[in-house]
Design a protein around this motif. Structure first.
Motif, PDB file in Angstrom:
ATOM      1  N   LEU A 144      -4.265  -5.650   1.965  1.00  0.00           N
ATOM      2  CA  LEU A 144      -3.338  -6.670   1.472  1.00  0.00           C
ATOM      3  C   LEU A 144      -3.902  -7.415   0.263  1.00  0.00           C
ATOM      4  CD1 LEU A 144      -2.138  -8.140   4.898  1.00  0.00           C
ATOM      5  CD2 LEU A 144      -0.968  -6.471   3.451  1.00  0.00           C
ATOM      6  N   VAL A 145      -4.796  -6.761  -0.476  1.00  0.00           N
ATOM      7  CA  VAL A 145      -5.351  -7.343  -1.694  1.00  0.00           C
ATOM      8  C   VAL A 145      -5.022  -6.436  -2.874  1.00  0.00           C
ATOM      9  CG1 VAL A 145      -7.213  -8.593  -0.554  1.00  0.00           C
ATOM     10  CG2 VAL A 145      -7.589  -6.232  -1.267  1.00  0.00           C
ATOM     11  N   ASN A 167      -3.328 -14.570   5.117  1.00  0.00           N
ATOM     12  CA  ASN A 167      -3.622 -13.230   5.623  1.00  0.00           C
ATOM     13  C   ASN A 167      -5.015 -13.159   6.261  1.00  0.00           C
ATOM     14  OD1 ASN A 167      -1.174 -11.987   4.978  1.00  0.00           O
ATOM     15  ND2 ASN A 167      -1.811 -11.549   2.879  1.00  0.00           N
ATOM     16  N   SER A 168      -5.948 -13.961   5.758  1.00  0.00           N
ATOM     17  CA  SER A 168      -7.281 -14.003   6.379  1.00  0.00           C
ATOM     18  C   SER A 168      -7.178 -14.584   7.784  1.00  0.00           C
ATOM     19  CB  SER A 168      -8.238 -14.852   5.531  1.00  0.00           C
ATOM     20  OG  SER A 168      -8.447 -14.276   4.265  1.00  0.00           O
ATOM     21  N   PHE A 169      -6.438 -15.691   7.893  1.00  0.00           N
ATOM     22  CA  PHE A 169      -6.223 -16.309   9.200  1.00  0.00           C
ATOM     23  C   PHE A 169      -5.436 -15.368  10.108  1.00  0.00           C
ATOM     24  CE2 PHE A 169      -3.498 -18.891  12.009  1.00  0.00           C
ATOM     25  CZ  PHE A 169      -4.479 -19.570  12.724  1.00  0.00           C
ATOM     26  N   SER A 226       1.610 -15.382   6.939  1.00  0.00           N
ATOM     27  CA  SER A 226       0.907 -14.146   6.588  1.00  0.00           C
ATOM     28  C   SER A 226       1.899 -12.994   6.500  1.00  0.00           C
ATOM     29  CB  SER A 226      -0.163 -13.811   7.634  1.00  0.00           C
ATOM     30  OG  SER A 226       0.413 -13.257   8.811  1.00  0.00           O
ATOM     31  N   GLU A 227       1.394 -11.826   6.099  1.00  0.00           N
ATOM     32  CA  GLU A 227       2.213 -10.615   6.051  1.00  0.00           C
ATOM     33  C   GLU A 227       1.888  -9.684   7.214  1.00  0.00           C
ATOM     34  OE1 GLU A 227       2.047  -8.861   1.958  1.00  0.00           O
ATOM     35  OE2 GLU A 227       0.668 -10.548   1.626  1.00  0.00           O
ATOM     36  N   ALA A 264     -12.946  -6.399  11.994  1.00  0.00           N
ATOM     37  CA  ALA A 264     -12.407  -5.118  11.531  1.00  0.00           C
ATOM     38  C   ALA A 264     -11.102  -5.316  10.757  1.00  0.00           C
ATOM     39  CB  ALA A 264     -12.174  -4.192  12.726  1.00  0.00           C
ATOM     40  N   LYS A 265     -10.252  -6.240  11.225  1.00  0.00           N
ATOM     41  CA  LYS A 265      -8.984  -6.505  10.533  1.00  0.00           C
ATOM     42  C   LYS A 265      -9.227  -7.138   9.166  1.00  0.00           C
ATOM     43  CE  LYS A 265      -6.369  -4.968  13.842  1.00  0.00           C
ATOM     44  NZ  LYS A 265      -5.594  -3.717  13.661  1.00  0.00           N
ATOM     45  N   LEU A 266     -10.169  -8.075   9.102  1.00  0.00           N
ATOM     46  CA  LEU A 266     -10.510  -8.697   7.823  1.00  0.00           C
ATOM     47  C   LEU A 266     -11.018  -7.662   6.824  1.00  0.00           C
ATOM     48  CD1 LEU A 266     -12.274 -11.938   9.111  1.00  0.00           C
ATOM     49  CD2 LEU A 266     -10.261 -11.895   7.635  1.00  0.00           C
ATOM     50  N   MET A 267     -11.859  -6.741   7.320  1.00  0.00           N
ATOM     51  CA  MET A 267     -12.400  -5.700   6.443  1.00  0.00           C
ATOM     52  C   MET A 267     -11.301  -4.745   5.983  1.00  0.00           C
ATOM     53  SD  MET A 267     -16.088  -4.753   8.138  1.00  0.00           S
ATOM     54  CE  MET A 267     -16.494  -3.628   6.786  1.00  0.00           C
TER      55      MET A 267
END
Length: 524
Positions: free
Chosen positions: A2-3, A62-64, A337-338, A397-400
């Motif tokens: 998402l970046v 999205n980070s949260f 978030s998305e 893992a989701k953040l990465m």
């Protein structure tokens, strides 16, 4: 992802090195600093959040949302499955079935090396094939403890044994999911299943030898050679037949049953000349009737029966869009978030285990719902910290993933040119180490493996297979697996010690897979 870019420095090497920080931090905290697993996971979650937000420019929402999604998925399905499996085990113990079950294993052989092959290898592989998600480690480690194995010793042996079965866990989902990716070159799950037969048999044959060596050295291998060969060959050959001619779904269901049956038949005609006991003497076991033994194993018959039903495509279709039970699926997007969430509790594997537990209570005279409720509370008390740790790990893992860090790692490895077939399994190892799941690993890295194969004119199916097999070797040390194993054997807080015990074997098996994949890249 998402970046806008997974390469914020416009230098892929630097972006990949920054992306590797969470992995390196996990290993350093657990093996060098010897920190507790929960402390390591929470520290790593904070660090990964800061990396994703400040360096990879993942929005705060999205980070949260990544962390929230990790928490939800850590509870359902993973935490749900683990707690239900442990609850079923506690019901079995409280009702007296477990003592009979333990005696039935001893009735096959009092030699604890044979018991290790029966439970640690065969039954472990069967539960991996039927349920996955940490169930085989949680149940089999406790079974081995009841037979006289030490807590961390039992956990270590079950984690190592899982290296032989992790590729086709939970009815072959890790490989079966490949069909949903539409990979370059039209690679299918059947293609990957067939290709895995060039590597996995060596692993499958090695692990029984390794397990016996770990508890009794080369003397133990020599004294139990017939049992090791019968178990390993039966499992390896039958799995080859299933993976090559049938597909991945039953590759961890039928082979372990056949291996266990072959070992039982062997033990009727043969036993080691010198029986081996970890404590130096045999344990006391009660003699039971055949009917008592059949009833004692009933919780696990029921577990298998309901999980197999829950795994049927026709059952899953009931919850798909347009299915009559689709209304039970809760779907929403995390606010600000998305990131989507899909809560599917009714069709979750944990629900199948829950029903198996309820049927066990109803069909057992020595236990009631009041006592069972207390046992469920005990299971929750024992596992709430490991579940928090698992939630943190999945959040990382989701953040990465959403922050592009996994993509940066994958692309960096894929650009190594002719060395990539050697490094391909390492990419899979990284994927499973971080996510705790071969399914998630293949979701992340299979497209990269397939694309890299096409660019280098290397067999893409081989690389996707290497991604799977290399990933399985990380199950020995994945923080998620370690958290489940230590909690199951009552050694919560000793995650660093268990990681240190299994790390060298994980890396040793990984090196073999890397070298063998590199050799195969010139042949297939």
């Amino acid at each position: 992802m998402l970046v806008g870019s997974y390469n914020p420095f416009d230098q892929l090497t630097i972006s990949a090195l920054i992306s590797a920080i969470p992995i390196l931090l996990f290993l350093i905290c657990l093996t060098v600093l010897k920190m507790k697993g929960i402390t390591t996971a929470l520290l790593n979650l904070v660090v990964t959040f800061l990396l994703a937000f400040f360096i990879f420019d993942l929005s705060f929402g999205n980070s949260f949302g990544s962390v929230v999604q990790g928490i939800i998925q850590g509870i359902v399905p993973i935490g749900f499955i683990i707690v239900m499996a442990v609850w079923l085990y506690k019901i079995s113990v409280n009702s007296g079935k477990f003592d009979v079950l333990r005696s039935s294993i001893a009735g096959i052989s009092h030699d604890q090396r044979i018991q290790l092959l029966l439970i640690g290898f065969c039954f472990n592989a069967f539960l991996e094939g039927a349920a996955g998600f940490g169930v085989p480690i949680a149940i089999c480690a406790v079974l081995l403890m009841s037979l006289g194995f030490g807590p961390l010793q039992a956990a270590m042996l079950c984690l190592i044994a899982n290296g032989a079965s992790g590729a086709f866990g939970a009815i072959g989902i890790p490989v079966g999911i490949i069909d949903s990716f539409n990979l370059e070159g039209g690679i299918s799950s059947v293609d990957v299943s067939k290709m895995s037969a060039l590597t996995l048999p060596f692993i499958n044959m090695t692990i029984p030898f390794l397990m016996i060596w770990l508890i009794d050295g080369f003397k133990g291998i020599k004294e139990t050679m017939p049992a090791i060969l019968v178990t390993g060959l039966t499992y390896a050959i039958s799995q080859i037949i299933f993976t090559v001619f049938i597909g991945p779904e039953l590759a961890d269901i039928v082979p372990p049953i056949l291996a266990m049956g072959a070992l039982v038949l062997l033990c009727r005609k043969w036993e080691p000349k010198k029986l081996f006991f970890l404590a130096g003497h045999d344990l006391e076991y009660e003699k039971n009737t055949v009917w008592d033994i059949i009833k004692a194993w009933s919780p696990f018959y029921l577990l298998t029966f309901f999980i197999l039903i829950w795994s049927l495509p026709s059952f899953k279709n009931l919850f798909a869009e347009g299915g009559i039970l689709n209304f039970s699926v809760i779907q929403f997007t995390i606010p600000f978030s998305e990131i989507p969430i899909s809560l599917d509790i009714v069709s979750a594997t944990g629900t199948a285990i829950f029903i198996a537990a309820i049927v066990t209570i109803l069909t057992t005279h020595h236990i009631n719902f009041s006592t069972s409720g207390q046992l469920l509370g005990d299971a929750l008390k024992e596992f709430w910290i490991p579940i928090i740790m698992i939630c943190a790990i999945i959040g990382i893992a989701k953040l990465m993933t959403y922050g592009g860090m996994t993509m940066a790692l994958g692309e960096a490895v894929a650009k190594t040119g002719s060395a990539f077939p050697f490094l391909s399994p390492i990419l899979g190892w990284i994927g499973v180490f971080m996510t705790g799941s071969v399914v998630n690993n293949n979701t992340l890295f299979s497209p990269i493996q397939a694309s890299a194969g096409n660019m280098m004119a290397t067999n893409s199916t081989l690389l996707v297979s290497a991604n799977t097999v290399g990933g399985v070797m990380a199950k020995l040390v994945s923080p998620q697996s370690i958290a489940i194993a230590t909690a199951a054997v009552g050694e919560r807080g000793k995650e660093a010690e268990l990681t240190k015990l299994t790390l060298k074997y994980s890396l040793g098996l990984l090196v073999f897979v890397c070298i063998w994949t590199f050799i195969l890249s010139f042949i297939v």
